[in-house]
Scaffold this active site. Structure first.
Site, PDB file in Angstrom:
ATOM      1  N   ASN A   1      75.423  30.398   1.599  1.00  0.00           N
ATOM      2  CA  ASN A   1      75.607  30.575   0.158  1.00  0.00           C
ATOM      3  C   ASN A   1      75.191  31.991  -0.222  1.00  0.00           C
ATOM      4  O   ASN A   1      74.806  32.787   0.637  1.00  0.00           O
ATOM      5  CB  ASN A   1      74.823  29.505  -0.616  1.00  0.00           C
ATOM      6  CG  ASN A   1      73.341  29.608  -0.379  1.00  0.00           C
ATOM      7  OD1 ASN A   1      72.710  30.596  -0.745  1.00  0.00           O
ATOM      8  ND2 ASN A   1      72.772  28.604   0.279  1.00  0.00           N
TER       9      ASN A   1
ATOM     10  N   LYS B   1      82.458  29.356  20.801  1.00  0.00           N
ATOM     11  CA  LYS B   1      83.190  29.808  19.616  1.00  0.00           C
ATOM     12  C   LYS B   1      84.502  29.012  19.474  1.00  0.00           C
ATOM     13  O   LYS B   1      85.258  28.896  20.445  1.00  0.00           O
ATOM     14  CB  LYS B   1      83.494  31.305  19.771  1.00  0.00           C
ATOM     15  CG  LYS B   1      84.187  31.895  18.591  1.00  0.00           C
ATOM     16  CD  LYS B   1      84.453  33.383  18.809  1.00  0.00           C
ATOM     17  CE  LYS B   1      85.342  33.914  17.715  1.00  0.00           C
ATOM     18  NZ  LYS B   1      85.851  35.243  18.004  1.00  0.00           N
TER      19      LYS B   1
ATOM     20  N   ASP C   1      66.789  16.326   1.158  1.00  0.00           N
ATOM     21  CA  ASP C   1      66.391  17.106  -0.019  1.00  0.00           C
ATOM     22  C   ASP C   1      64.896  17.390   0.104  1.00  0.00           C
ATOM     23  O   ASP C   1      64.060  16.496  -0.072  1.00  0.00           O
ATOM     24  CB  ASP C   1      66.712  16.339  -1.306  1.00  0.00           C
ATOM     25  CG  ASP C   1      66.528  17.215  -2.535  1.00  0.00           C
ATOM     26  OD1 ASP C   1      65.520  17.949  -2.600  1.00  0.00           O
ATOM     27  OD2 ASP C   1      67.389  17.171  -3.422  1.00  0.00           O
TER      28      ASP C   1
HETATM   29  O1  PMT Z   1      68.046  34.544  -3.879  1.00  0.00           O
HETATM   30  P1  PMT Z   1      68.620  35.281  -5.080  1.00  0.00           P
HETATM   31  O2  PMT Z   1      69.869  36.050  -4.749  1.00  0.00           O
HETATM   32  O3  PMT Z   1      67.576  36.103  -5.770  1.00  0.00           O
HETATM   33  O4  PMT Z   1      69.108  34.168  -6.131  1.00  0.00           O
HETATM   34  C1  PMT Z   1      68.157  33.369  -6.789  1.00  0.00           C
HETATM   35  C2  PMT Z   1      68.598  31.919  -6.866  1.00  0.00           C
HETATM   36  C3  PMT Z   1      69.821  31.770  -7.763  1.00  0.00           C
HETATM   37  C4  PMT Z   1      68.916  31.368  -5.460  1.00  0.00           C
HETATM   38  C5  PMT Z   1      67.365  31.127  -7.480  1.00  0.00           C
HETATM   39  O5  PMT Z   1      67.079  31.619  -8.746  1.00  0.00           O
HETATM   40  C6  PMT Z   1      67.655  29.638  -7.553  1.00  0.00           C
HETATM   41  O6  PMT Z   1      68.209  29.126  -8.518  1.00  0.00           O
HETATM   42  N1  PMT Z   1      67.263  28.891  -6.493  1.00  0.00           N
HETATM   43  C7  PMT Z   1      67.571  27.449  -6.332  1.00  0.00           C
HETATM   44  C8  PMT Z   1      68.962  27.311  -5.770  1.00  0.00           C
HETATM   45  C9  PMT Z   1      69.353  25.868  -5.538  1.00  0.00           C
HETATM   46  O7  PMT Z   1      69.545  25.483  -4.429  1.00  0.00           O
HETATM   47  O8  PMT Z   1      69.362  25.111  -6.603  1.00  0.00           O
HETATM   48  P2  PMT Z   1      69.791  23.557  -6.613  1.00  0.00           P
HETATM   49  O9  PMT Z   1      69.996  23.289  -8.052  1.00  0.00           O
HETATM   50  O10 PMT Z   1      70.906  23.299  -5.683  1.00  0.00           O
HETATM   51  O11 PMT Z   1      68.515  22.811  -6.049  1.00  0.00           O
HETATM   52  C10 PMT Z   1      67.455  22.370  -6.897  1.00  0.00           C
HETATM   53  C11 PMT Z   1      66.114  22.523  -6.195  1.00  0.00           C
HETATM   54  O12 PMT Z   1      66.055  21.656  -5.055  1.00  0.00           O
HETATM   55  C12 PMT Z   1      65.830  23.910  -5.673  1.00  0.00           C
HETATM   56  O13 PMT Z   1      64.463  24.178  -5.894  1.00  0.00           O
HETATM   57  C13 PMT Z   1      66.132  23.820  -4.173  1.00  0.00           C
HETATM   58  O14 PMT Z   1      65.319  24.700  -3.410  1.00  0.00           O
HETATM   59  C14 PMT Z   1      65.766  22.366  -3.889  1.00  0.00           C
HETATM   60  N2  PMT Z   1      66.563  21.770  -2.792  1.00  0.00           N
HETATM   61  C15 PMT Z   1      67.909  21.634  -2.891  1.00  0.00           C
HETATM   62  C16 PMT Z   1      68.627  21.016  -1.871  1.00  0.00           C
HETATM   63  C17 PMT Z   1      67.930  20.554  -0.732  1.00  0.00           C
HETATM   64  N3  PMT Z   1      68.574  19.977   0.261  1.00  0.00           N
HETATM   65  N4  PMT Z   1      66.602  20.705  -0.650  1.00  0.00           N
HETATM   66  C18 PMT Z   1      65.905  21.299  -1.652  1.00  0.00           C
HETATM   67  O15 PMT Z   1      64.686  21.435  -1.574  1.00  0.00           O
END
Ligand code: PMT
Length: 398
Positions: free
Chosen positions: A209, A288, A305
């Site tokens: 991503n 590959k 998660d």
């Molecule tokens: O890294 P940068 O380029 O500076 O960009 C910053 C950012 C946009 C990545 C950051 O500000 C941000 O929003 N990070 C969270 C990104 C994300 O995965 O969001 P989400 O809405 O999909 O997940 C919600 C939360 O659950 C997050 O804290 C994530 O770390 C956590 N998660 C999600 C999926 C997973 N399988 N395990 C997790 O722990």
């Protein structure tokens, strides 16, 4: 908070240079060991003798003066001081700091020091609003340099507007407040995740991503600055590890899961800024995958998660999540906050210019389970991180 600290006051050539005398005097009254470095132009506005008398220390002007001590002075001073305040900071010194020009004593110390730097800009309002100065200020902010002011009012050139140097009392108060926040997480252990996980398809390809890691790295830096022992579990990025932070490198969501869960019982606060892949390829080819012109389907299976698992296991820990959304920001973020059982959720709309992936700045809202919400304007990711640290200190009761 400043008693016993060693502060370098840098004075550059503007009419507000006379106010530097008050800055030095106020710092001395607070028990600060003050050193002063002036540019040549500053000496046209106020004499080194005045500042030497007020600081009770020799004043540095020329790079090639007879040394006052036996050591390489600009480096020794850069490493010795706890903080640097540039007051007044002209448009010229801001431009030099931005580009790393080191052509006199003060600008060389600024390049060599790793101490926190505060600048109090002072200039004519047209110079202040020039795109070059504004660009320089925002780049300096991104690097963590703290800008104080400027104020608005009557200017020496006879016009009204912003560009006046902030008053000495405000400058000293800002520095005092910053130092008082420094130890607020002393003795606490923090873990931050950053970057985007990479889920391999074969030895050369992965599903990933757009996360650059900037947000998470800024959080790690701010936690470390606040005195927390900080571990950064990082997916691949090009960013340097913030000084004093322990980095654990991972690639996949499963590796991140193991690295975080293993450390969780001994941690006081976890900040999950990483963008974790929700799915991974069901199989990883050993070699590959060859191109054969036929369309393919990738079978994906869910990743655990990590944050939700921490939410289930948490005892006394403070849990901070992020939500990266492209629509219905607040509703989606609130749902995540409750489902993952976090103490604070940082919501960002990653479609907004100046926010989200890769950007040096972000636009965020802090959401709390009790319904409180704080909306922030666009600011550098380090400023977002420092605001987050202040809330973490509240949540931990420190
Ligand atoms: O890294 P940068 O380029 O500076 O960009 C910053 C950012 C946009 C990545 C950051 O500000 C941000 O929003 N990070 C969270 C990104 C994300 O995965 O969001 P989400 O809405 O999909 O997940 C919600 C939360 O659950 C997050 O804290 C994530 O770390 C956590 N998660 C999600 C999926 C997973 N399988 N395990 C997790 O722990």
């Amino acid at each position: 908070m400043l008693t016993g600290k060693k502060v370098l006051v840098g004075v550059t050539g503007g009419i507000a240079a006379y106010k530097a005398a008050e800055v030095v005097s106020r710092l001395r009254k607070l028990g600060v060991e003050v050193h002063v470095a002036m540019t040549k132009s500053a000496t046209e506005f106020i004499t080194p003798l005045t500042l030497r008398s007020l600081s009770t220390n020799p004043v540095y002007v020329d790079m090639f003066d007879e040394p006052k001590l036996w050591n390489v002075e600009h480096i020794a001073l850069a490493e010795y001081v706890d903080s640097v305040i540039i007051a007044p900071a002209t448009a010229n010194i801001l431009a030099k700091m931005t580009t790393g020009i080191a052509d006199d004593f003060l600008s060389t110390v600024l390049l060599a020091t790793r101490a926190p730097i505060f600048v109090a800009p002072a200039m004519n309002h047209a110079m202040y609003h020039h795109p070059a100065t504004q660009e320089n200020l925002s780049r300096l902010k991104e690097r963590g340099i703290k800008i104080i002011g400027p104020g608005t009012g009557f200017q020496a050139c006879g016009t009204e507007g912003d560009g006046r140097m902030s008053e000495a009392v405000e400058i000293v108060e800002t520095v005092t407040q910053w130092f008082s926040g420094q130890d607020c997480l002393k003795g606490k252990k923090a873990l931050v995740t950053a970057g985007g996980t990479q889920e391999p398809l074969d030895p050369v390809r992965y599903l990933g991503n757009r996360s650059s890691g900037k947000m998470g790295y800024a959080v790690a830096q701010a936690l470390q600055e606040a005195g927390a022992e900080t571990i950064l579990v990082s997916a691949p990025t090009d960013l340097p590890t913030p000084s004093g932070v322990t980095r654990v490198s991972v690639h996949t969501a499963l590796e991140m899961y193991d690295a975080v869960l293993e450390r969780f019982p001994n941690i006081d606060v976890v900040v999950k800024a990483a963008a974790v892949a929700d799915y991974r390829p069901a199989t990883q080819a050993e070699q590959k995958i060859k191109k054969d012109g036929v369309s393919r389907t990738i079978d994906l299976i869910p990743n655990p998660d990590i944050l939700a698992e921490l939410g289930r296991r948490k005892t006394s820990q403070v849990l901070i999540g992020f939500a990266a959304e492209t629509e219905n920001l607040l509703a989606n973020a609130q749902e995540k906050m409750h489902r993952k059982n976090v103490n604070l959720l940082v919501a960002n709309d990653v479609t907004k210019p100046g926010a989200g992936f890769g950007s040096p700045t972000n636009i965020v809202s802090f959401l709390f389970p009790d319904g409180r919400r704080i909306d922030f304007p666009q600011m550098s990711k380090l400023e977002v991180a420092r605001n987050l640290v202040a809330e973490i200190a509240n949540l931990l009761g420190t």
